[in-house]
Enzyme design. Structure first.
Site, short mmCIF file in Angstrom:
data_model
loop_
_atom_site.label_atom_id
_atom_site.label_comp_id
_atom_site.label_asym_id
_atom_site.label_seq_id
_atom_site.Cartn_x
_atom_site.Cartn_y
_atom_site.Cartn_z
N ASP A 103 0.81 -1.21 0.00
CA ASP A 103 0.00 0.00 0.00
C ASP A 103 0.85 1.27 0.00
OD1 ASP A 103 -2.26 -1.51 0.05
OD2 ASP A 103 -3.01 -0.77 1.97
N ASP A 104 0.22 2.34 -0.44
CA ASP A 104 0.68 3.74 -0.27
C ASP A 104 1.74 4.20 -1.26
OD1 ASP A 104 -1.07 3.80 1.79
OD2 ASP A 104 0.45 3.70 3.39
N HIS A 154 -5.69 3.15 -4.66
CA HIS A 154 -5.71 3.44 -3.23
C HIS A 154 -6.13 4.89 -3.02
CE1 HIS A 154 -4.91 2.02 0.75
NE2 HIS A 154 -3.89 2.83 0.99
N HIS A 158 -5.37 9.65 -0.68
CA HIS A 158 -5.34 8.84 0.53
C HIS A 158 -6.29 9.40 1.59
CE1 HIS A 158 -3.73 6.35 3.82
NE2 HIS A 158 -3.25 5.58 2.85
N HIS A 255 3.85 -2.35 3.23
CA HIS A 255 3.84 -0.97 2.73
C HIS A 255 5.16 -0.66 2.04
CE1 HIS A 255 0.76 -0.88 5.90
NE2 HIS A 255 0.21 0.13 5.22
#
Length: 775
Positions: A103-104, A154, A158, A255
């Protein structure tokens, strides 16, 4: 007699009218272009702020909400949620299978290291990407897709979508799809919500979002095994927490961005080796779905049912088409070869071009904003340095010139010639002559009427007669411009020192006497006087009054000590007659003949000084339109003069001194700084709204305080009343923006080769004798 010609045809415009018409025709587009430039820079800043979640950012995260409206089968189901045929269906990862997710990202430091590890171990993964990061680092995403990894959305900034409006949700998804299209030429059907975890954490606020996205064809992906690597607990704990229990399959979360990820990079190889040793295989989210679909097809063939191991289903949402893409993005099951995962769609048509445009705009913002930031920092330091230098040198100048023992040399008492160029000055010329009649120094006055269409010359003669002035000559000439009028006056002058003033200016009685005293020094070729705004009781007048006292006269003290005075004001200045003739007289090559002749004096080896005690009162423009016209001419003319005398950069002696000291100072503080000054204001407002209001406001007030301090000192030196400084904050907010537009207008004119003649501002004659001027 009847004028039949006037009824039969219109009068042909004069040369002046044609020139004015051309200037007016060119002015509006240039002003619009200046405004568009400021708007473009502001837009770039807002885009950069949006990418960094400074603009439109929302840090709220919902916790502890009820989940009564969420189907139990979803809460207890697997980590992959689809809405095939309008039914909410969850899919679990098969035993001894790991869907490795990140993620991210992308992040320029950590994501390439993750990709390298995955490539070395031949392990695929699914990356849930933040759209703003995709647009900033498109090359990493392209490498990711080319390597065979899978990508999902995503959101763009965010944010917790459960707090957002439907329009904001759609915008977050669409913008991320465009970023993916521009970066790697693909779109995706996979989605993972920020701050999500397992399906049992879905609540009544987020459930409608998942349903809406499911109807648009998105597959929402959750987690059933979390490495919690963002906590940085240590490599061993990351590996332990990411390991599924009892050989079960799992959607595992790591991540590759969002913070310092060195522990993740160190843990990832150990984790992959451990899982492979335990008999696990790695796949993508699409790989899990393909296995589930294959199992479902196999079961259907064997038993005639559609049940599949590892799936549960509930009714929900509205009818939709499996694989349908949001916002009209193309549907399909592949496209450009093996590099496309099943969740990817090839971006084509408008989507592809809009995506590339987004990437290009972000790239521009990524380069422009840091460059502007550095530039503004440099300009800020330069401006503060200028203030410090002005205060130091102005104080030294004041002390040196006001010492009791200071003297220019033997007192000059011989007569001098005062030249008054005039064009349609019927409102002011009588006041000008009345002030000269009170001069304590012997003078002859030469009024050069440059083809006025009013009664300027007649009024001048009548005023001279009524005042008993036998020393006044009025010369009429065809309209040829201010430089030609001044040159006519210089040629007609009877004395070796000539004083030049504007037809809308009045002198104090001692002005001429003070102005000519520096000529006792044979090195002095020209003297700048102290011009003051007479009509200062309006807002515009007060702004200009501050500018004259601080921006002009304080500057002149500094330039005087540095021996690089750039401009002798047209309102009050004096020259040696032979020096003017030596440099060819007043030139009409530029609009700023006063700056042109001043630089020419430096290049001829003459010294130019400032005489603060020689005061003149001038009528400043009384409207924004007139102010624009005047400052445009000044600004453009200064650029012309600097370009004309650019050879001084390599000269020796006084000319070289001006070229290497005066010219850079003028360029920095009269061109570069005014261009950047409004951007400083824009940055300040931006920071107040989106970053830190208190800190930004304090910084702005601190800079304003420094400027007020400098202005107050300048007012003290000129013995002016401080009450006008109350207008300074408003001047900084409004006046500076106008000066920016004027300067951009001038720059565009200079680049396009435009040319203007001597402009005449509308005068009221409200500035009378110096004694009546408002102080």
């Amino acid at each position: 007699m009847t004028n039949t010609a006037s009824r039969g045809r219109r009068r042909a415009p004069t040369r002046i009218e044609r020139a004015a018409g051309r200037a007016a025709a060119l002015q509006k587009p240039r002003v619009i272009l200046a405004l568009l430039l400021l708007l473009a820079l502001t837009s770039v800043m807002l885009l950069d702020g949006y990418l960094r979640a400074e603009v439109g950012g929302d840090q709220r995260v919902r916790t502890g909400a009820a989940s009564g409206e969420v189907p139990d089968d979803v809460l207890d189901g697997g980590p992959i949620l689809t809405f095939r045929s309008g039914r909410a269906t969850t899919v679990s990862v098969p035993d001894r299978t790991i869907a490795l997710t990140f993620d991210d990202g992308p992040n320029p430091t950590w994501t390439p290291q993750v990709l390298r590890i995955l490539r070395e171990y031949d392990v695929p993964a699914t990356f849930f990407l933040v759209g703003s990061m995709v647009s900033r680092y498109p090359g990493i995403v392209e490498d990711m897709v080319q390597q065979g990894d899978e990508v999902g959305i995503h959101t763009f900034t965010h944010v917790d979508l459960s707090y957002q409006s439907p329009a904001r949700v759609r915008r977050e998804m669409t913008q991320t799809q465009l970023a993916l299209a521009g970066a790697a030429g693909i779109t995706t059907t996979l989605f993972r919500a920020p701050y999500s975890s397992e399906t049992d954490a879905i609540d009544d606020y987020s459930w409608p979002v998942y349903k809406e996205l499911g109807e648009d064809g998105y597959t929402s992906v959750f987690v059933d095994t979390d490495s919690d690597d963002w906590k940085r607990p240590g490599v061993s704990k990351i590996v332990k927490w990411a390991t599924p229990k009892a050989g079960k399959g799992a959607s595992v979360l790591f991540h590759d961005a969002g913070g310092e990820r060195s522990q993740t990079i160190e843990a990832l190889p150990k984790y992959i080796e451990k899982m492979k040793a335990a008999g696990y295989t790695f796949t993508t989210i699409s790989g899990v779905l393909q296995k589930q679909n294959a199992a479902a097809r196999g079961t259907t063939t064997a038993s005639g049912t559609t049940a599949a191991s590892g799936t549960t289903g509930t009714t929900g949402g509205s009818p939709g088409t499996p694989g349908e893409q949001p916002d009209g993005l193309p549907d399909g099951t592949g496209g450009t070869g093996d590099r496309l995962q099943a969740a990817h769609r090839e971006a084509t048509g408008v989507t592809l071009y809009e995506g590339k445009a987004l990437i290009a705009a972000v790239t521009l913002a990524e380069w422009t904003v840091p460059t502007l930031s550095v530039g503004l920092m440099i300009v800020g330091v330069a401006v503060m340095g200028r203030f410090g230098m002005m205060l130091l040198l102005a104080r030294r100048h004041h002390r040196r010139r006001n010492k009791r023992r200071f003297s220019w040399g033997p007192t000059i008492t011989r007569p001098v010639s005062v030249i008054v160029p005039a064009y349609n000055e019927k409102e002011c010329i009588a006041n000008t002559l009345e002030s000269l009649a009170k001069s304590t120094h012997p003078i002859e006055v030469i009024v050069v009427d440059d083809g006025s269409t009013d009664d300027t010359s007649e009024i001048a003669r009548a005023a001279a007669t009524s005042l008993g002035m036998t020393n006044v000559r009025v010369i009429r000439q065809e309209n040829a411009g201010k430089p030609a009028a001044l040159n006519n006056g210089v040629r007609s002058a009877s004395h070796d020192i000539v004083v030049m003033m504007d037809g809308d200016t009045v002198f104090e009685p001692e002005a001429v006497h003070h102005l000519v005293q520096p000529f006792a020094n044979p090195q002095v070729g020209a003297v700048a006087g102290n011009a003051k705004v007479g009509n200062r009781d309006t807002i515009i007048g007060a702004w200009q009054h501050i500018e004259y006292v601080m921006g002009f006269n304080l500057d002149r003290r500094m330039y005087d000590l540095l021996r690089c005075m750039p401009t002798i004001p047209g309102a009050i200045g004096a020259f040696r007659r032979d020096a003017v003739l030596e440099v060819g007289g007043m030139s009409d090559d530029t609009l700023a003949e006063d700056t042109d002749i001043t630089i020419a004096m430096h290049r001829a080896g003459r010294q130019v000084v400032y005489q603060e005690h020689a005061r003149a009162w001038t009528e400043a423009p009384g409207s924004l339109k007139q102010l624009w016209s005047q400052r445009y001419r000044w600004s453009y003319g200064t650029m012309q003069a600097l370009w004309k005398h650019r050879g001084s950069l390599t000269d020796k002696g006084p000319s070289g001194r001006f070229g290497r000291v005066g010219m850079p100072l003028v360029v920095l503080f009269q061109i570069v700084t005014p261009v950047f000054a409004p951007l400083i204001d824009v940055f300040t407002v931006y920071s107040m709204i989106f970053i830190d209001f208190r800190a930004s406001l304090l910084a702005w007030l601190a800079v304003l305080g420094v400027q007020l301090g400098c202005a107050a000192y300048a007012f003290r030196l000129d013995r002016e009343k401080y009450r006008y400084l109350l207008m300074m904050p408003l001047q900084q907010l409004a006046y500076r923006q106008m000066m920016y537009l004027v300067l951009i207008h001038s720059c565009i004119t200079a680049l396009t080769g435009g040319r203007l003649r001597w402009q005449k501002l509308k005068r009221t004659g409200e500035v009378g004798t110096p004694a009546g001027a408002s102080r």
